[in-house]
Motif scaffolding. Structure first.
Motif, PDB file in Angstrom:
ATOM      1  N   ASP A   1       0.832  -1.209   0.000  1.00  0.00           N
ATOM      2  CA  ASP A   1       0.000   0.000   0.000  1.00  0.00           C
ATOM      3  C   ASP A   1       0.865   1.258   0.000  1.00  0.00           C
ATOM      4  O   ASP A   1       0.589   2.227  -0.725  1.00  0.00           O
ATOM      5  CB  ASP A   1      -0.905   0.040   1.243  1.00  0.00           C
ATOM      6  CG  ASP A   1      -2.071  -0.927   1.169  1.00  0.00           C
ATOM      7  OD1 ASP A   1      -2.398  -1.388   0.064  1.00  0.00           O
ATOM      8  OD2 ASP A   1      -2.651  -1.225   2.236  1.00  0.00           O
TER       9      ASP A   1
ATOM     10  N   ASN B   1      -3.353 -10.323   0.252  1.00  0.00           N
ATOM     11  CA  ASN B   1      -4.781 -10.194   0.554  1.00  0.00           C
ATOM     12  C   ASN B   1      -5.509 -11.531   0.424  1.00  0.00           C
ATOM     13  O   ASN B   1      -6.407 -11.843   1.211  1.00  0.00           O
ATOM     14  CB  ASN B   1      -5.421  -9.141  -0.354  1.00  0.00           C
ATOM     15  CG  ASN B   1      -5.196  -7.733   0.159  1.00  0.00           C
ATOM     16  OD1 ASN B   1      -5.093  -7.503   1.368  1.00  0.00           O
ATOM     17  ND2 ASN B   1      -5.097  -6.769  -0.740  1.00  0.00           N
TER      18      ASN B   1
ATOM     19  N   LYS C   1      -9.180 -11.907   1.709  1.00  0.00           N
ATOM     20  CA  LYS C   1      -9.739 -10.706   1.067  1.00  0.00           C
ATOM     21  C   LYS C   1      -9.695 -10.889  -0.452  1.00  0.00           C
ATOM     22  O   LYS C   1      -8.889 -10.281  -1.156  1.00  0.00           O
ATOM     23  CB  LYS C   1      -8.951  -9.466   1.488  1.00  0.00           C
ATOM     24  CG  LYS C   1      -8.993  -9.172   2.981  1.00  0.00           C
ATOM     25  CD  LYS C   1      -8.170  -7.931   3.311  1.00  0.00           C
ATOM     26  CE  LYS C   1      -8.225  -7.596   4.784  1.00  0.00           C
ATOM     27  NZ  LYS C   1      -7.422  -6.378   5.115  1.00  0.00           N
TER      28      LYS C   1
ATOM     29  N   GLU D   1     -10.371  -7.774  -3.023  1.00  0.00           N
ATOM     30  CA  GLU D   1      -9.215  -6.884  -3.163  1.00  0.00           C
ATOM     31  C   GLU D   1      -8.102  -7.575  -3.954  1.00  0.00           C
ATOM     32  O   GLU D   1      -7.455  -6.954  -4.802  1.00  0.00           O
ATOM     33  CB  GLU D   1      -8.690  -6.468  -1.791  1.00  0.00           C
ATOM     34  CG  GLU D   1      -9.643  -5.588  -0.995  1.00  0.00           C
ATOM     35  CD  GLU D   1     -10.517  -6.390  -0.041  1.00  0.00           C
ATOM     36  OE1 GLU D   1     -10.881  -7.548  -0.383  1.00  0.00           O
ATOM     37  OE2 GLU D   1     -10.837  -5.855   1.039  1.00  0.00           O
TER      38      GLU D   1
ATOM     39  N   ASP E   1      -6.310  -6.436  -7.824  1.00  0.00           N
ATOM     40  CA  ASP E   1      -4.880  -6.276  -8.115  1.00  0.00           C
ATOM     41  C   ASP E   1      -4.405  -7.275  -9.163  1.00  0.00           C
ATOM     42  O   ASP E   1      -3.611  -6.941 -10.044  1.00  0.00           O
ATOM     43  CB  ASP E   1      -4.068  -6.434  -6.835  1.00  0.00           C
ATOM     44  CG  ASP E   1      -4.107  -5.197  -5.954  1.00  0.00           C
ATOM     45  OD1 ASP E   1      -4.387  -4.104  -6.478  1.00  0.00           O
ATOM     46  OD2 ASP E   1      -3.867  -5.331  -4.737  1.00  0.00           O
TER      47      ASP E   1
END
Length: 573
Positions: free
Chosen positions: A240, A467, A472, A475, A479
């Protein structure tokens, strides 16, 4: 003293008045105190020598490439998994890494944190280089993190020259894998806090430290079946930071297909690269760079290693990549880094049916059968030699997808083979030459290549995997598709789940990061086995399990012999 110099080489700093001659390339203590930047510059320069054996150890042990035949070069042990401790390329990898560690560590001794922004940035560069070297060493010489990191051996932590190099030296034995990773994280997180100047992507920056930390925590995040969600979360958080910095951008599809031709400074996706310049690749030096084994360009290079059939199949999974000069159609942008050597015999291409034939229960090989056209019927003419006499067989080709030139034949051995209508590719020994140019043509200069250590494309894939290991999946899918659709138009996955995440993310990492020395480590760190069931001299039916002792390399015997103290070898079985 001899042992110390062997370990730290020309980077050792000797201050004793009894020493009136210093090793070549070193400086005395007063000289370094006045100019510690010289040691930092030397550490960056050391990365150039380091990057060659680093690449070979990481990439050759994977399944993206094949070699035309066995070789007497020490790197063949990486390909064949015939591990020995007496391998000069492994010794170079070890020595160059520890030279960089020593130079960076020694420079820090003469720099005072808090003195100025410039000095703090210099110290941060040292921490980055040292952490980077320990990480690349531990993944080669230490077992995957998910396998008992508290007991498996990592590296000897030797941070620079001892205060009394002429004393009775007794360096520590290898730390555990866990302790080595703690050292790596401490160095890189310290670098992150000190690197504030942003000197560009051929120098350590805050973002390059964050990008490597994202990868380090990914290596610690366990397998998909048994993830360590704490480390997966940290990997995603560091990804991030890099992505949200806004300092890097993914190249467009068209730009990405020319990634290898850009200098690092002119590539907005590269986060950190080891800078090479054309003067370092003059004359025959083009043969000995990484790209020289993958291709012959303009008469330069050995061109003895090619993209594996496994990798080509992955490229063709969503549609055939047609490399023919007069019919070129690149479906997956990553296919732009592969260049078959089509042979123009008398100025004309020979049309062939190319497929992979099962020669025996343990061996596959390429076939390139000449095409005979009879109206709308295509016939593959196969010529083999038995007892020095030619045997001719003809097979009627059945369309599988004629629009893509994909056909099948029913062979006399009883098997049905599927292949492509193509032009004849020149052979090296028995193998068509699918040249790899990802490590060549920087600035269009033959095999000039500045090795990319980390780039934004990898960081997105790090976050996708991290993730997914946290459950997750939405998400992670976003990506994953960001990278996939850059290369494959309309190739987005519609879903990602516990049932398919490992297969899809692993596949995308293999496609995207091929020939960047990541593949073999990616396989083993996630608890998977490596198979290379495709044409080539490697043992095609071998299965290298992640628990196999050959997953890691032996500590070089030269390092053990010269080490001032006990240096424990890796298990030999």
């Amino acid at each position: 003293m001899k042992k110390l110099l062997f370990l730290l080489s020309a980077t050792a700093l000797i201050s004793s008045c009894e020493i009136d001659r210093l090793p070549k390339g070193s400086m005395d203590t007063d000289g370094v105190a006045e100019n510690p930047q010289a040691l930092i510059t030397g550490a960056y320069a050391q990365l150039k020598a380091w990057s060659d054996p680093m690449h070979r150890a990481g990439e050759y042990a994977g399944d993206n490439m094949m070699i035309r035949g066995s070789s007497t070069d020490a790197f063949y042990e990486f390909i064949s998994f015939s591990r020995t401790p007496n391998n000069y390329r492994l010794s170079n990898f070890w020595d160059y890494s520890y030279k960089a560690i020593a130079q960076a560590s020694n420079a820090m001794k003469f720099l005072k944190e808090g003195e100025s922004v410039d000095v703090d940035n210099q110290i941060g560069e040292c921490y980055f280089i040292r952490g980077l070297m320990y990480f690349y060493l531990v993944r080669a010489y230490g077992r995957p993190y998910y396998q008992s990191p508290e007991t498996n051996l990592g590296l000897p932590i030797v941070n620079g020259t001892p205060e009394d190099p002429l004393g009775d030296l007794n360096f520590p034995d290898r730390a555990t894998v866990k302790e080595t990773y703690e050292q790596i994280i401490a160095d890189l997180t310290k670098a992150e806090t000190l690197l504030t100047l942003g000197k560009g992507n051929i120098y350590a920056t805050k973002e390059s430290a964050q990008a490597i930390l994202s990868r380090v925590y990914l290596y610690m995040s366990g397998t998909y079946e048994k993830p360590n969600t704490q480390y997966a979360k940290l990997s995603a958080e560091y990804a991030d930071k890099v992505i949200n910095s806004g300092k890097f951008n993914l190249l467009s599809r068209a730009e990405f297909m020319r990634y290898n031709t850009f200098t690092p400074e002119n590539n907005k996706e590269t986060i950190f690269a080891v800078k090479r310049v054309a003067s370092e690749f003059s004359g025959s030096d083009h043969y000995y760079g990484v790209g020289g084994m993958y291709a012959n360009i303009g008469g330069q290079g050995w061109g003895e290693m090619y993209a594996s059939a496994k990798y080509i199949d992955l490229l063709n999974e969503t549609g055939r990549n047609d490399w023919r000069p007069d019919n070129q159609n690149i479906v997956d942008a990553r296919a732009a880094f592969i260049e078959p050597t089509y042979d123009q015999n008398g100025g004309k291409y020979t049309e062939v049916f190319r497929y992979i034939k099962q020669d025996s229960e343990t061996s596959k090989n390429y076939m390139q059968d000449t095409i005979i056209r009879s109206g709308s019927t295509l016939i593959a003419k196969e010529v083999t030699t038995v007892n020095k006499k030619p045997i001719v067989d003809r097979y009627t080709m059945t369309p599988v997808d004629a629009s893509q030139g994909i056909y099948s034949i029913k062979h006399k051995d009883g098997r049905t083979y599927t292949g492509v209508l193509d032009y004849y590719i020149s052979l090296n020994r028995a193998y068509p030459q699918f040249y790899i140019v990802k490590a060549s043509r920087e600035g269009e200069n033959s095999h000039l290549h500045s090795p990319v250590i980390t780039r934004l494309g990898e960081v997105y894939l790090n976050r996708a995997e991290a993730n997914a290991k946290q459950g997750k999946y939405a998400e992670a899918l976003a990506d994953l598709n960001r990278i996939r659709t850059r290369s494959i138009e309309k190739g987005a996955y519609t879903s990602l789940s516990a049932a398919n995440a490992s297969e899809r993310i692993d596949k995308e990492r293999q496609l995207e990061l091929a020939f960047q020395a990541e593949r073999s480590y990616d396989v083993f760190r996630n608890g998977a086995s490596l198979t290379r069931d495709y044409p080539g001299p490697q043992e095609q039916k071998a299965v290298i399990a992640p628990t196999d002792y050959r997953v890691i390399y032996y500590i070089p015997q030269t390092a053990i012999d010269a080490y001032p103290g006990q240096l424990t070898q890796n298990p030999t079985q």
